[in-house]
Design an enzyme around this catalytic site. Structure first.
Site, mmCIF file in Angstrom:
data_model
loop_
_atom_site.group_PDB
_atom_site.id
_atom_site.type_symbol
_atom_site.label_atom_id
_atom_site.label_comp_id
_atom_site.label_asym_id
_atom_site.label_seq_id
_atom_site.Cartn_x
_atom_site.Cartn_y
_atom_site.Cartn_z
ATOM 1 C CB CYS A 1 -0.910 9.673 0.294
ATOM 2 S SG CYS A 1 0.645 8.959 0.915
ATOM 3 C CB SER B 1 -0.917 0.008 1.224
ATOM 4 O OG SER B 1 -0.177 0.148 2.429
ATOM 5 C CB SER B 2 4.113 2.059 1.592
ATOM 6 O OG SER B 2 3.580 1.777 2.851
ATOM 7 C CG MET C 1 -0.994 4.744 6.261
ATOM 8 S SD MET C 1 -1.125 3.522 7.601
ATOM 9 C CE MET C 1 -2.885 3.620 7.943
ATOM 10 C CG HIS D 1 1.761 1.683 6.853
ATOM 11 N ND1 HIS D 1 2.951 2.278 7.218
ATOM 12 C CD2 HIS D 1 1.426 2.217 5.649
ATOM 13 C CE1 HIS D 1 3.308 3.144 6.265
ATOM 14 N NE2 HIS D 1 2.409 3.113 5.314
ATOM 15 C CB SER E 1 0.231 0.446 -4.932
ATOM 16 O OG SER E 1 0.981 -0.726 -4.686
#
Length: 395
Positions: free
Chosen positions: A104, A66-67, A317, A313, A69
């Site tokens: 983000c 997820s970090s 985030m 994660h 993409s």
């Protein structure tokens, strides 16, 4: 059989905080991708390498997490008193969609630096040496972010001695201010959509948990670590290798999304993977971070672990850090209670890669909690610049 040639699109590959993504200027995108829609989504999926049944992103720029993409579009701002508009797309790894529902926070750091690199900031506002204040309009959520970007000899300074847990090498510090980060848009106009600081969240087939549901930074569902069988010291491998536990987290997240009014049916959650986040908190404990670094209980105010796109994660985030700082500043939330109560203006929390300090200014207005801004430090660095190539019929 004839095949369509690849097209070249100017792009910059950047790290921002503990994330990295592909950055574009709006004007450099193919014309049909300069507006929201299917063509833009298909382009970004092809750039990243999604959907990928192998979950490896071998045929794209993504990193299958997820970090990593992520795609970003920047343009001259359409808003008064702002320098740039910043639009963020979270690309699903194994499904064919791009989630535009949130920001983000990590790549917000890169947005400030890239805006200067890409010539989107008025040169008269950039000092020869000092700090450039970049006024960013976060177009996904309609909020203002102020990035304080260091400048040396008229250019963004990227090297430095600022260390950020979750990032291997030191770099130059960029201070971010998230102004009025609570969500007053589609989620109903309240930082606490349910009207409560703590709710009993009923998760069908799983149980009922105490939960703080907040929309500051990014919609987030906080639960107590001990209520779901954890210590708060867990690392990625402790959770991401357990498919049953990941499924349980998703059930909790879906129940929270329904309770917060983010979705109307559970099925909608599959197309809203980026928000809300699910995080669990606990009081300080000593643990060893993923790097091997010892995090002492006396050095942090609380512990937080958060999931993004269905996996724990590796650090935290940026937008979730805003939610943490805001909730910590409001007496009575689960985050605040884990940090020992009171009304701290800043907290340092432990995460899988180390610790992070975040501050927030919260106050009550007409009986409702509001946050004026949240502040944290990150760093950013260009990794590669030039062109990305994708097949001409991919979008």
């Amino acid at each position: 059989m004839a095949h369509v040639s690849q097209v070249k699109i100017p792009a910059t590959y950047m790290r921002g905080g503990t994330s990295k993504g592909v950055f574009f200027r709006l004007q450099d995108l193919p014309e049909r991708c300069q507006v929201p829609g299917e063509a833009r989504d298909k382009l970004f999926m092809r750039v990243i390498g999604s959907p990928d049944p192998y979950s490896a992103h071998i045929d794209g720029m993504g990193g299958a997490t997820s970090s990593t993409s992520k795609c970003v579009i920047l343009s001259k701002s359409s808003q008064p008193e702002h320098d740039v508009d910043y639009l963020y797309g979270q690309v699903s790894i194994d499904s064919a969609f791009v989630d535009w529902s949130g920001n983000c926070g990590n790549l917000s750091t890169g947005a400030g630096a890239f805006a200067i690199h890409a010539g989107l900031v008025d040169p008269s506002r950039i000092p020869d040496n000092g700090v450039c204040t970049v006024r960013i309009w976060q177009a996904n959520i309609g909020k203002t972010i102020i990035a304080h970007v260091p400048i040396t000899n008229g250019e963004v300074q990227e090297t430095g001695d600022f260390e950020l847990d979750g990032v291997t090498f030191p770099a130059a510090e960029i201070v971010l201010e998230f102004l009025d980060p609570s969500d007053d848009g589609e989620e109903g106009g309240s930082m606490f959509p349910t009207g409560n600081l703590v709710d009993d969240l009923d998760v069908p087939g799983v149980g009922t948990f105490k939960a703080t549901m907040i929309t500051a930074g990014i919609p987030t569902v906080f639960v107590n670590a001990e209520d779901i069988g954890y210590q708060g010291t867990e690392l990625r491998e402790d959770i991401n290798s357990d498919s049953a536990q990941l499924a349980r987290f998703e059930q909790i997240r879906v129940a929270g999304a329904l309770r917060m009014g983010l979705i109307k049916t559970p099925e909608e959650a599959a197309k809203r993977q980026h928000t809300p986040k699910i995080a669990f908190v606990s009081a300080p404990k000593t643990y060893k971070a993923s790097s091997g670094k010892q995090i002492e209980a006396s050095d942090v105010d609380l512990l937080v672990r958060a999931l993004s796109m269905g996996k724990l994660h590796h650090a935290m985030m940026g937008t979730c850090a805003v939610a943490i700082g805001t909730a910590a500043a409001i007496p009575g939330t689960l985050v605040n209670l884990a940090a020992g109560g009171g009304g701290p203006e800043a907290v340092r929390f432990g995460h899988p890669s180390g610790s992070l300090r975040v501050g927030a200014e919260a106050k009550q207005v007409d009986g409702q909690w509001a946050v004026t801004k949240a502040i944290m430090s990150r760093s950013a660095r260009i990794l590669m610049e030039g062109n990305v190539r994708v097949p001409g019929d991919a979008f």
